[in-house]
Design a protein around this motif. Structure first.
Motif, PDB file in Angstrom:
ATOM      1  N   SER A 116       0.826  -1.217   0.000  1.00  0.00           N
ATOM      2  CA  SER A 116       0.000   0.000   0.000  1.00  0.00           C
ATOM      3  C   SER A 116       0.863   1.271   0.000  1.00  0.00           C
ATOM      4  O   SER A 116       0.408   2.318  -0.456  1.00  0.00           O
ATOM      5  CB  SER A 116      -0.961   0.001   1.192  1.00  0.00           C
ATOM      6  OG  SER A 116      -0.250   0.162   2.408  1.00  0.00           O
ATOM      7  N   ASP A 117       2.096   1.169   0.467  1.00  0.00           N
ATOM      8  CA  ASP A 117       2.981   2.333   0.481  1.00  0.00           C
ATOM      9  C   ASP A 117       3.506   2.670  -0.914  1.00  0.00           C
ATOM     10  O   ASP A 117       4.107   3.736  -1.104  1.00  0.00           O
ATOM     11  CB  ASP A 117       4.168   2.084   1.421  1.00  0.00           C
ATOM     12  CG  ASP A 117       3.723   2.003   2.865  1.00  0.00           C
ATOM     13  OD1 ASP A 117       3.266   3.022   3.402  1.00  0.00           O
ATOM     14  OD2 ASP A 117       3.830   0.904   3.446  1.00  0.00           O
ATOM     15  N   PHE A 118       3.295   1.790  -1.870  1.00  0.00           N
ATOM     16  CA  PHE A 118       3.816   1.987  -3.222  1.00  0.00           C
ATOM     17  C   PHE A 118       2.702   2.104  -4.250  1.00  0.00           C
ATOM     18  O   PHE A 118       2.920   1.871  -5.442  1.00  0.00           O
ATOM     19  CB  PHE A 118       4.782   0.846  -3.571  1.00  0.00           C
ATOM     20  CG  PHE A 118       5.921   0.756  -2.604  1.00  0.00           C
ATOM     21  CD1 PHE A 118       7.007   1.603  -2.710  1.00  0.00           C
ATOM     22  CD2 PHE A 118       5.884  -0.161  -1.559  1.00  0.00           C
ATOM     23  CE1 PHE A 118       8.045   1.547  -1.796  1.00  0.00           C
ATOM     24  CE2 PHE A 118       6.926  -0.225  -0.649  1.00  0.00           C
ATOM     25  CZ  PHE A 118       8.011   0.625  -0.769  1.00  0.00           C
ATOM     26  N   ALA A 119       1.508   2.468  -3.784  1.00  0.00           N
ATOM     27  CA  ALA A 119       0.362   2.637  -4.685  1.00  0.00           C
ATOM     28  C   ALA A 119       0.731   3.624  -5.786  1.00  0.00           C
ATOM     29  O   ALA A 119       1.363   4.653  -5.542  1.00  0.00           O
ATOM     30  CB  ALA A 119      -0.851   3.121  -3.911  1.00  0.00           C
ATOM     31  N   ASP A 123       3.683  -0.786 -11.586  1.00  0.00           N
ATOM     32  CA  ASP A 123       4.344  -1.209 -12.816  1.00  0.00           C
ATOM     33  C   ASP A 123       5.865  -1.139 -12.725  1.00  0.00           C
ATOM     34  O   ASP A 123       6.565  -1.525 -13.657  1.00  0.00           O
ATOM     35  CB  ASP A 123       3.857  -0.368 -14.002  1.00  0.00           C
ATOM     36  CG  ASP A 123       4.142   1.114 -13.842  1.00  0.00           C
ATOM     37  OD1 ASP A 123       4.390   1.560 -12.697  1.00  0.00           O
ATOM     38  OD2 ASP A 123       4.106   1.836 -14.861  1.00  0.00           O
ATOM     39  N   ASN A 124       6.409  -0.715 -11.579  1.00  0.00           N
ATOM     40  CA  ASN A 124       7.854  -0.654 -11.410  1.00  0.00           C
ATOM     41  C   ASN A 124       8.435  -2.062 -11.492  1.00  0.00           C
ATOM     42  O   ASN A 124       7.975  -2.987 -10.821  1.00  0.00           O
ATOM     43  CB  ASN A 124       8.207  -0.018 -10.063  1.00  0.00           C
ATOM     44  CG  ASN A 124       9.701   0.069  -9.862  1.00  0.00           C
ATOM     45  OD1 ASN A 124      10.343  -0.925  -9.526  1.00  0.00           O
ATOM     46  ND2 ASN A 124      10.255   1.245 -10.065  1.00  0.00           N
ATOM     47  N   GLU A 130      10.214  -8.018  -6.730  1.00  0.00           N
ATOM     48  CA  GLU A 130      10.149  -8.293  -5.291  1.00  0.00           C
ATOM     49  C   GLU A 130       8.997  -9.246  -4.975  1.00  0.00           C
ATOM     50  O   GLU A 130       9.144 -10.135  -4.140  1.00  0.00           O
ATOM     51  CB  GLU A 130      10.000  -7.007  -4.490  1.00  0.00           C
ATOM     52  CG  GLU A 130      10.042  -7.270  -2.999  1.00  0.00           C
ATOM     53  CD  GLU A 130      10.027  -6.020  -2.164  1.00  0.00           C
ATOM     54  OE1 GLU A 130       9.658  -6.135  -0.984  1.00  0.00           O
ATOM     55  OE2 GLU A 130      10.394  -4.945  -2.660  1.00  0.00           O
ATOM     56  N   GLN A 131       7.879  -9.076  -5.634  1.00  0.00           N
ATOM     57  CA  GLN A 131       6.759 -10.006  -5.424  1.00  0.00           C
ATOM     58  C   GLN A 131       7.187 -11.430  -5.768  1.00  0.00           C
ATOM     59  O   GLN A 131       6.867 -12.373  -5.046  1.00  0.00           O
ATOM     60  CB  GLN A 131       5.549  -9.597  -6.258  1.00  0.00           C
ATOM     61  CG  GLN A 131       4.873  -8.351  -5.767  1.00  0.00           C
ATOM     62  CD  GLN A 131       3.733  -7.912  -6.672  1.00  0.00           C
ATOM     63  OE1 GLN A 131       3.555  -8.418  -7.781  1.00  0.00           O
ATOM     64  NE2 GLN A 131       2.967  -6.942  -6.201  1.00  0.00           N
TER      65      GLN A 131
END
Length: 144
Positions: A116-119, A123-124, A130-131
Motif C-alpha cells: 500500500s505504500d507503493f500505490a 508497474d515498477n 520483489e513479489q
C-alpha cells in the motif's frame, strides 16, 4: 495485517550488562517471546552483537566510508529487534510495553512498509520482481 518492528535501544541503562543475572535476562526474554508466539504475533526476532563488533557504511561523499564500531552515541544504538504482526500501531505498542527491559532502555515501534505504500508504482520492474522473490522465498520455506 500490518507488520511492525520493535527496535530495542539501550539508552545508557542504569544497570550495566555485567551486573545483570544473565540467566534471568534470558528467561525473561524467553517468556516474552513465548507470549508473542502463543498470541500468534511474533514473526521474527533477534539480538545483535556488541556495536564494537560492527561497522557503519556511511554515504556522505563520492565513495562510501566504513567506520568500525563502536560508533554513535549510546542512545543511537540498538541491540535487538522483533518483527510482529499486529492489527494496529496501538496493539504493537502494547506488546512493546510488555518487553522485560530495565530502566533506561526504550523500544521504537515502526510499521514495516507494505504494498500500500507503493500505490501508483505497481508497474515498477523491481516492485514486480520483489513479489516474485517473496513468492520464491515462501516456496523454499514451505519445501523445508
Amino acid at each position: 495485517m500490518p507488520k511492525y518492528m520493535l527496535i530495542m535501544r539501550n539508552s545508557r541503562s542504569e544497570q550495566s550488562f555485567e551486573e545483570m543475572d544473565f540467566d534471568a535476562v534470558i528467561t525473561a526474554m524467553g517468556k516474552f517471546n513465548e507470549a508473542m508466539i502463543e498470541a500468534g504475533v511474533l514473526l521474527a526476532g533477534e539480538g545483535l552483537s556488541d556495536a564494537a563488533q560492527g561497522a557503519v557504511v556511511e554515504f556522505t561523499g563520492e565513495a562510501p566510508i566504513v567506520t568500525d564500531g563502536p560508533y554513535g552515541e549510546a542512545h543511537e544504538l540498538f541491540n535487538g529487534f522483533w518483527t510482529i504482526q499486529a492489527a494496529t500501531k496501538e496493539e504493537a505498542v502494547e506488546w512493546a510495553k510488555r518487553a522485560p527491559l530495565t530502566k533506561g532502555n526504550r523500544i521504537e515501534v515502526r510499521r514495516v512498509t507494505d504494498e500500500s505504500d507503493f500505490a501508483g508504482h505497481e508497474d515498477n520492474e523491481y516492485l514486480q520482481k520483489e513479489q516474485g522473490w517473496r513468492a520464491d522465498e515462501e516456496a523454499r520455506r514451505l519445501a523445508q
